[in-house]
Design a protein around this motif. Structure first.
Motif, PDB file in Angstrom:
ATOM      1  N   GLY A 205       0.795  -1.224   0.000  1.00 25.31           N
ATOM      2  CA  GLY A 205       0.000   0.000   0.000  1.00 25.31           C
ATOM      3  C   GLY A 205       0.826   1.272   0.000  1.00 25.31           C
ATOM      4  N   ARG A 206       2.094   1.169  -0.456  1.00 17.49           N
ATOM      5  CA  ARG A 206       2.974   2.347  -0.427  1.00 17.49           C
ATOM      6  C   ARG A 206       3.340   2.838  -1.822  1.00 17.49           C
ATOM      7  N   ALA A 207       2.553   2.479  -2.813  1.00 18.06           N
ATOM      8  CA  ALA A 207       2.785   3.007  -4.159  1.00 18.06           C
ATOM      9  C   ALA A 207       2.417   4.484  -4.197  1.00 18.06           C
ATOM     10  N   CYS A 208       3.025   5.214  -5.114  1.00 19.32           N
ATOM     11  CA  CYS A 208       2.655   6.619  -5.270  1.00 19.32           C
ATOM     12  C   CYS A 208       1.186   6.673  -5.703  1.00 19.32           C
ATOM     13  N   PRO A 209       0.490   7.769  -5.431  1.00 16.83           N
ATOM     14  CA  PRO A 209      -0.946   7.829  -5.747  1.00 16.83           C
ATOM     15  C   PRO A 209      -1.274   7.527  -7.199  1.00 16.83           C
ATOM     16  N   GLY A 210      -0.401   7.950  -8.117  1.00 12.55           N
ATOM     17  CA  GLY A 210      -0.671   7.713  -9.530  1.00 12.55           C
ATOM     18  C   GLY A 210      -0.691   6.242  -9.884  1.00 12.55           C
ATOM     19  N   ILE A 211       0.300   5.480  -9.415  1.00 12.87           N
ATOM     20  CA  ILE A 211       0.331   4.046  -9.705  1.00 12.87           C
ATOM     21  C   ILE A 211      -0.823   3.329  -9.006  1.00 12.87           C
ATOM     22  N   ALA A 212      -1.109   3.708  -7.760  1.00 10.54           N
ATOM     23  CA  ALA A 212      -2.225   3.090  -7.047  1.00 10.54           C
ATOM     24  C   ALA A 212      -3.534   3.320  -7.802  1.00 10.54           C
TER      25      ALA A 212
END
Length: 569
Positions: free
Chosen positions: A254-261
């Motif tokens: 759950g630590r991906a950057c917002p764009g990848i998430a």
């Protein structure tokens, strides 16, 4: 479906020393890919190659340290594919983490600026920056670097593409594929090269006492590195698997950057179980679509924002563009298939196609589809612009035919025919005059004929052999999903078996859903096959190549076979 030669991967050295919980099939799969012991699958960051091994590092690091110390205005010049977009985001985020205060970025529009750091892109930079840092391009930008120097702009090139005969006169250059570079892995992607440069810069700054407090954590960039590496289809050697696995772990936590998430979410994939194949077939294409049909600036903006709501809006826009891309691509592929069917020279070994109505941003995908169908190297061309007298082409190749070297051979045999070219063994791009298309098509076919014999022109399907009916389990499917990471050069597991078709029905207009019964026994297995249904029923008894996958539907997991090829037996 067409008949192919079935080949099985050799298992290699017998696996040994694996923990009991690792399924014997997984051990066999690793062994077939040259990994016989657990340490070959221990993708710990501590085992990645040292940045100091990469050529040009000292000079590049010194230039960036000067830029940071003297508050230069830095522009990161990326590329309009997923590797370039993720590399641009890594460069901007990483340089800011390391203290650069004035970092911007630019991505060429393929329809306005052409590829890479061209003269037009340099001229568009107003006001002129102090330093341009290229990502995933630049090794062929001789004129662009000269134009930058003419404006007093320094240039640092980071790239991974194969160099031509003449290199640009850059102030520094980092590229593992330069002649004489001793870096053990030549498979780094563009984003991987940029990440390595940042690691080298951080180490030099740390040794110089530039971080009196906490040292900046560049591990926050690994989700971007993983996405760009997988999407660019570079071979997943051990070093790249280390980078990709680290990025996937970050995403699953759950630590991906917002764009990848957000891109994972709009792709209807689960962040908690995301795999390399999801990046390759769902997330990457959504980013690539922006560069193909519109402007990759949208993709970079998605990767750079730290606002969840904004990232979601960008991801939805990218998903809509990707849907448009798929529709454009489908129409172009249909036209290309009709064109091939009507060719008088259907025996062409190297196939070159052109239609004045095709979209230059999608010709690479057309070449890829036709290459799979024909098992021939394919070049697809479209007009470079509305009023241009040039064509832009994209090439895709088959094993045994180095497409970039083939273009170099054509260039040597017919000086001036190819205006510009570059690429890798399996993919390349080029430009030529519209009036020269016929001459080029003949030259391409001639070169292909000198390098490809009948055996190499026979389509093959490589499998990992049969799977016992007792191994069609959810536990094994889960282990396969998270093993690897699978990708180019480290192929996903593909099994083969003979099945009885218990039932089937169309799914949508082009897909099949089947119930298959293993000839050894066991319950019927759910299976799907995409993009093959033409109204013809599947065989009642068939030999199938398939992936053992996890079907996650409304939170419930089950085993599903993803068929990639089938033949009547």
């Amino acid at each position: 479906m067409t008949t192919k030669v079935w080949r099985r991967r050799a298992v290699g050295e017998a696996p040994r020393g694996w923990p009991a919980h690792v399924h014997a099939v997984v051990q066999r799969l690793y062994a077939a890919r040259g990994v016989s012991t657990p340490d070959g699958a221990e993708h710990k960051l501590a085992r990645m190659l040292a940045p100091t091994l990469l050529g040009g590092m000292d000079r590049a690091v010194a230039l960036l340290r000067q830029a940071i110390d003297e508050d230069w205005r830095i522009i990161v010049a990326g590329d309009y594919d997923c590797d370039g977009a993720t590399g641009t985001a890594v460069a901007v985020r990483g340089l800011r983490l390391l203290g650069a205060k004035h970092v911007g970025h630019v991505v060429p529009n393929r329809f306005v600026h052409g590829y890479g750091l061209g003269e037009a892109l340099v001229a568009s930079l107003q006001p002129a920056p102090d330093l341009i840092v290229t990502v995933d391009n630049g090794v062929a930008s001789v004129a662009g670097v000269a134009a930058a120097h003419a404006r007093g702009i320094r240039v640092l090139v980071t790239d991974h593409h194969l160099p031509g005969d003449v290199l640009p006169d850059a102030d520094a250059m980092v590229n593992p594929n330069l002649s004489g570079d001793g870096f053990p892995s030549k498979a780094l992607s563009g984003v991987g090269v940029m990440f390595y440069l940042l690691l080298g810069l951080r180490a030099a700054m740390r040794d110089a006492g530039r971080f009196p407090g906490e040292v900046p954590d560049l591990g926050v960039l690994l989700d971007l590195v993983a996405l760009g590496t997988v999407a660019d289809l570079v071979p997943l050697d051990f070093n790249n698997r280390v980078l990709v696995e680290a990025g996937l772990r970050r995403m699953r936590a759950g630590r991906a950057c917002p764009g990848i998430a957000a891109l994972i979410d709009v792709s209807n994939r689960s962040v908690a179980s995301v795999a390399a194949t999801d990046l390759a077939f769902a997330v990457g294409p959504r980013l690539n679509a922006a560069g193909r049909l519109e402007d990759m600036s949208l993709g970079v903006a998605c990767l750079l924002t730290d606002e969840v709501a904004i990232a979601r809006r960008y991801a939805e826009q990218l998903s809509a563009i990707n849907q448009e891309r798929r529709e454009v691509q489908a129409g172009m592929v249909d036209e290309a298939e009709r064109m091939v069917a009507g060719m008088s020279h259907v025996d062409a070994v190297g196939v070159a196609l052109f239609d004045p109505g095709w979209h230059a941003g999608v010709v690479g995908l057309v070449a890829s589809k036709l290459k799979e169908k024909l098992h021939r190297p394919v070049l697809a061309f479209a007009p470079a612009g509305d009023d241009s007298d040039e064509l832009r082409g994209s090439a895709r190749s088959i094993p045994g035919f180095h497409i970039r070297d083939a273009l170099a051979e054509i260039d040597a045999r017919h000086p001036g025919l190819v205006l510009r070219f570059g690429g890798h063994a399996m993919a390349a791009g080029l430009s030529l005059k519209t009036v020269d298309f016929g001459r080029f098509a003949a030259a391409f076919d001639a070169v292909a004929r000198t390098h490809l014999d009948d055996e190499r022109l026979q389509a093959s399907i490589h499998t990992d052999g049969e799977l016992d009916y007792r191994d069609h389990t959810l536990d094994l499917a889960r282990q396969l999903r998270h093993a690897g990471p699978w990708g180019q050069g480290f192929p996903p597991p593909l099994f083969e078996n003979v099945f009885e078709c218990a039932s089937w029905k169309p799914m949508g207009s082009r897909h099949l859903r089947l119930q298959l019964r293993h000839t050894q026994g066991g319950a019927p297995l759910d299976a799907v096959m995409f993009g093959v249904y033409d109204g013809t029923p599947p065989p009642s008894r068939l030999r199938a190549a398939y992936e053992l996958a996890v079907n996650d539907w409304q939170g419930r997991e089950s085993v599903r076979l993803l068929l990639t090829h089938m033949e009547a037996v």
